[in-house]
Scaffold this active site. Structure first.
Site, short mmCIF file in Angstrom:
data_model
loop_
_atom_site.label_atom_id
_atom_site.label_comp_id
_atom_site.label_asym_id
_atom_site.label_seq_id
_atom_site.Cartn_x
_atom_site.Cartn_y
_atom_site.Cartn_z
N SER A 62 59.07 -21.72 -1.39
CA SER A 62 59.56 -20.33 -1.46
C SER A 62 59.08 -19.67 -2.73
O SER A 62 59.17 -20.25 -3.81
CB SER A 62 61.10 -20.25 -1.52
OG SER A 62 61.71 -21.25 -0.82
N HIS A 84 58.37 -18.35 4.06
CA HIS A 84 57.55 -19.51 4.43
C HIS A 84 56.76 -19.08 5.66
O HIS A 84 57.31 -19.01 6.75
CB HIS A 84 58.43 -20.71 4.82
CG HIS A 84 59.22 -21.27 3.69
ND1 HIS A 84 59.13 -22.59 3.32
CD2 HIS A 84 60.10 -20.70 2.85
CE1 HIS A 84 59.94 -22.80 2.29
NE2 HIS A 84 60.54 -21.66 2.00
N HIS A 116 62.21 -28.23 6.10
CA HIS A 116 63.25 -28.82 5.25
C HIS A 116 64.19 -29.70 6.08
O HIS A 116 64.39 -29.46 7.27
CB HIS A 116 64.10 -27.72 4.60
CG HIS A 116 63.33 -26.83 3.68
ND1 HIS A 116 62.59 -25.76 4.14
CD2 HIS A 116 63.18 -26.85 2.33
CE1 HIS A 116 62.01 -25.16 3.10
NE2 HIS A 116 62.35 -25.79 2.00
N TYR A 170 67.36 -29.64 6.01
CA TYR A 170 68.53 -28.89 6.49
C TYR A 170 68.27 -28.19 7.82
O TYR A 170 69.19 -27.69 8.45
CB TYR A 170 69.02 -27.87 5.44
CG TYR A 170 68.01 -26.83 5.02
CD1 TYR A 170 67.61 -25.81 5.88
CD2 TYR A 170 67.47 -26.85 3.74
CE1 TYR A 170 66.69 -24.86 5.48
CE2 TYR A 170 66.55 -25.91 3.32
CZ TYR A 170 66.17 -24.91 4.21
OH TYR A 170 65.25 -23.98 3.81
N GLU A 171 67.00 -28.16 8.27
CA GLU A 171 66.71 -27.55 9.57
C GLU A 171 67.19 -28.44 10.72
O GLU A 171 67.26 -27.99 11.87
CB GLU A 171 65.21 -27.25 9.70
CG GLU A 171 64.78 -26.14 8.74
CD GLU A 171 63.27 -25.96 8.67
OE1 GLU A 171 62.62 -25.96 9.74
OE2 GLU A 171 62.74 -25.85 7.55
N ALA A 206 60.93 -23.74 -5.23
CA ALA A 206 61.85 -22.91 -6.00
C ALA A 206 63.15 -23.69 -6.07
O ALA A 206 63.50 -24.39 -5.12
CB ALA A 206 62.06 -21.58 -5.30
N MET A 224 66.25 -28.28 -2.36
CA MET A 224 66.41 -28.85 -1.01
C MET A 224 65.10 -29.35 -0.42
O MET A 224 64.96 -29.42 0.81
CB MET A 224 67.05 -27.80 -0.10
CG MET A 224 68.38 -27.26 -0.63
SD MET A 224 69.05 -26.00 0.46
CE MET A 224 70.29 -25.25 -0.62
N SER A 225 64.15 -29.71 -1.27
CA SER A 225 62.84 -30.13 -0.72
C SER A 225 62.19 -31.17 -1.63
O SER A 225 62.86 -31.81 -2.44
CB SER A 225 61.92 -28.91 -0.61
OG SER A 225 61.56 -28.43 -1.89
N ASN A 274 66.95 -19.42 -9.94
CA ASN A 274 68.34 -19.02 -10.16
C ASN A 274 69.01 -20.08 -11.03
O ASN A 274 68.60 -21.23 -11.03
CB ASN A 274 69.11 -18.89 -8.83
CG ASN A 274 69.13 -20.18 -8.01
OD1 ASN A 274 68.22 -20.47 -7.26
ND2 ASN A 274 70.16 -20.97 -8.21
N HIS A 328 69.56 -15.64 -1.59
CA HIS A 328 68.16 -15.95 -1.26
C HIS A 328 67.21 -14.84 -1.73
O HIS A 328 66.08 -15.11 -2.10
CB HIS A 328 68.05 -16.19 0.25
CG HIS A 328 66.71 -16.75 0.67
ND1 HIS A 328 66.24 -17.96 0.20
CD2 HIS A 328 65.75 -16.26 1.49
CE1 HIS A 328 65.04 -18.18 0.73
NE2 HIS A 328 64.72 -17.17 1.52
I1 8IG Z 1 65.62 -21.50 -4.80
O1 8IG Z 1 70.73 -23.54 -6.74
C1 8IG Z 1 67.10 -22.73 -4.84
N1 8IG Z 1 67.13 -23.78 -4.05
N2 8IG Z 1 70.38 -27.01 -3.76
N3 8IG Z 1 70.57 -25.26 -5.27
C2 8IG Z 1 69.89 -25.91 -4.28
N4 8IG Z 1 68.75 -25.49 -3.80
C3 8IG Z 1 68.26 -24.39 -4.34
C4 8IG Z 1 68.89 -23.66 -5.35
C5 8IG Z 1 70.11 -24.12 -5.85
N5 8IG Z 1 68.13 -22.60 -5.64
#
Ligand code: 8IG
Length: 276
Positions: free
Chosen positions: A39, A71, A97, A99-100, A127, A214-215, A238, A250
């Site tokens: 991302s 993406h 990912h 989570y999908e 990211a 998450m990746s 973030n 997001h």
């Molecule tokens: I961009 O703060 C992004 N991806 N788990 N936590 C998690 N995944 C993220 C975050 C976050 N920011």
């Protein structure tokens, strides 16, 4: 058997076939390095110039359509010239990912395909949230090590793979010699799609984590297990939950990625020839 059935029943064969398709489509028997753009990183590839080949990932064996905004699901081939040297880079715009909910195989299919296509170095970008309070939004951080809170691995069976140097020290040193201001950190893999609670971020910090996302972790393991060297760069987009008191969204991630893209692109272009 469909291409998706092959992916789940024999993922390495699916990767070998996808690699052969890439060689045939691009006209290049092998590539040297693969880049997986997460991302916000997609515009950083503009620094590499025009690709010599592009297709939608889902045209290739075993690749599923993308699911997340930012993406775009393209595969490109680039020729990067530096002095007398030509480096062939395979670039994946977007990734799948965990989570999908499609399982592990689609998550690591790109890097497996890249290794089968000849890539000896895999550059993973993402990211992520910053846990370490030294980090600022828009800051790139080299991943030095990881903690898996998913415990998910792409490997099955009695394959006991050493992960001591998963994020290659050699490659990190090359990147730091190009930009000595780069920090290194420990990345936690969180399944998502929910972000963490503030209490979970405190737990992660206590464990020694600097970054959360998450990746990347499954792809790093899959690439390493096939013998490739892995370099991973996170872009802090973030502050992790509870760090500033702000809520996470997001759109903030996409905006921070866009703002940092030109620095990231220039860094990638300058270091890629040195990685091979
Ligand atoms: I961009 O703060 C992004 N991806 N788990 N936590 C998690 N995944 C993220 C975050 C976050 N920011």
């Amino acid at each position: 058997m469909t291409s998706t059935e092959l992916l789940y029943s024999d993922p390495l064969q699916a990767a070998t076939k996808a690699a052969a398709e890439i060689a045939q489509r691009t006209g290049f028997a092998s590539h040297d390095i693969a880049l997986v753009m997460g991302s916000g990183w997609v515009t950083a590839v503009d620094a590499l110039g025009d690709p010599v080949y592009e297709c939608n990932a889902e045209e290739l064996i075993g690749f599923l359509p993308p699911a997340v905004e930012g993406h775009s699901g393209k595969v490109r081939s680039y020729e990067i010239k530096d002095g007398g040297k030509t480096v062939r880079a395979l670039v994946f715009l977007g990734r799948t990912h965990l989570y999908e909910g499609k399982g592990m195989e689609p998550v690591v299919h790109g890097v497996r395909t890249a290794v089968k296509a000849g890539c000896k170095v895999i550059l993973l970008t993402n990211a992520c949230g910053g846990i370490n309070t030294r980090y600022r939004v828009g800051q790139p951080v080299l991943i030095r090590d990881h903690i898996s809170l998913t415990a998910a691995t792409p490997l099955v069976g009695a394959t006991f793979v050493d992960l001591t140097d998963l994020y290659s020290k050699r490659l990190r040193a090359i990147v730091k010699s190009a930009d000595s201001s780069l920090e290194e950190g420990v990345y936690v893999h969180w399944r998502g799609p929910t972000y963490e609670t503030p209490a979970e971020i405190l737990m992660m910090r206590g464990m020694g984590a600097d970054l959360v996302g998450m990746s990347t972790v499954p792809e790093a393991i899959a690439a390493h297990a096939l013998g490739a060297e892995v370099l991973a760069i996170s872009l802090v987009t973030n502050a992790a939950a509870g760090v500033t008191g702000e809520k996470l969204n997001h759109e903030e991630v996409i905006a921070a990625g866009k703002a940092a893209a030109s620095r990231m692109g220039a860094l990638m272009k300058s270091v890629i020839p040195n990685l091979i």
